[in-house]
Design an enzyme around this catalytic site. Structure first.
Site, PDB file in Angstrom:
ATOM      1  CB  CYS A  43      -0.924  -0.038   1.221  1.00  0.00           C
ATOM      2  SG  CYS A  43      -1.729   1.517   1.605  1.00  0.00           S
ATOM      3  CB  CYS A  46       0.445   1.836   4.081  1.00  0.00           C
ATOM      4  SG  CYS A  46      -1.263   1.237   3.984  1.00  0.00           S
TER       5      CYS A  46
END
Length: 293
Positions: A43, A46
């Site tokens: 991600c 993230c």
């Protein structure tokens, strides 16, 4: 893309798992707020948010703990928290979700988010060689000192809060109440204010409650008289016997956790807030958690 390392890169950061979630997050949050970061190594957002959260965890010196949950490894936790996208962050306090946010926020907004929930940076711990034993403070002398300080700076809300806390230690509840009610909004939700209000609530309960002996007799006659147990616990708190108080509140929780809108749990948390004995609080936190989860 390489996965983030298994070992947390900053202090006050740990990897949370389904197996250890109750102990590592829920129980821990009874004492220290826990920020739970749901992420994945693939991600990209993230990778933007994670380092910021870890930096703040280190800078806040233990005011909160950061729990990292990798969703691919812990799908049960992601499902339990109804995570629909990552990153998603939740703040857990007192064993419950207090708030949260999805996506990436700027560092300033995250600081404001934490501040709204009473999480402020703590002072860095002193080195062991430099640490000096604290000098006992005379409560009456501290009240006198703070009265003088407030007289010199009446607009300093922090000093007024300090005076209110000192007054509570000398059982001057009325004056402390007036000071607390006059605090600005940014201090009204401060942890110190919350703790002070918890003590004031116990003082108010005890001031109109039957005597200790009468309440003990009521509980002995009817162990399911949870109202009497609550008042008895308040009496014990005011008398300086927090363990006896927590025992009454735990018994309330065991008999009916939903009594009066969850009063047993609320009473326990308030007792934890105003008790300085961390070992005692930890013991009863574990007992409470075993009954709730």
């Amino acid at each position: 893309m390489p996965a983030l390392p298994d070992a947390p890169p900053a202090r006050h950061v740990f990897n949370a798992t389904t197996a250890g979630f109750e102990t590592d997050v829920l129980q821990k949050s009874m004492q220290t707020p826990v920020l739970v970061d749901f992420w994945a190594p693939w991600c990209e957002p993230c990778k933007q948010l994670g380092p910021v959260l870890e930096k703040l965890a280190a800078e806040y010196h233990g005011s909160f703990q950061l729990a990292k949950v990798e969703v691919d490894q812990e799908p049960q936790l992601a499902e339990a928290f109804q995570v629909r996208s990552i990153p998603t962050v939740f703040l857990v306090k007192d064993g419950q979700i207090a708030d949260g946010f999805p996506g990436v926020l700027p560092e300033g907004q995250i600081r404001e988010f934490l501040k709204q929930h009473g999480v402020e940076p703590a002072q860095a711990p002193a080195a062991a060689d430099d640490a000096a034993a604290p000098v006992p403070v005379d409560p009456q002398a501290e009240v006198a000192r703070l009265r003088a300080a407030v007289a010199e700076a009446p607009d300093n809300a922090e000093l007024r809060l300090d005076l209110a806390l000192a007054l509570l230690k000398t059982d001057q509840a009325d004056e402390a109440t007036g000071l607390l009610e006059g605090l600005p909004a940014n201090l009204a939700t401060d942890d110190r204010t919350v703790h002070a209000r918890a003590r004031l609530a116990f003082l108010a309960l005890a001031s109109t409650a039957p005597s200790l002996e009468e309440l003990q007799q009521s509980v002995a006659t009817d162990p399911d008289d949870l109202r009497a147990r609550h008042l008895l616990g308040a009496r014990h708190i005011v008398a300086g016997n927090p363990e006896a108080a927590m025992e009454q509140f735990i018994e309330m929780l065991a008999r009916d956790r939903n009594f009066d809108g969850g009063l047993p749990r609320t009473a326990l948390i308030d007792a934890f807030r105003i008790t300085d004995d961390t070992a005692l609080v930890g013991r009863y936190r574990r007992r409470m958690s075993s009954l709730l989860f």
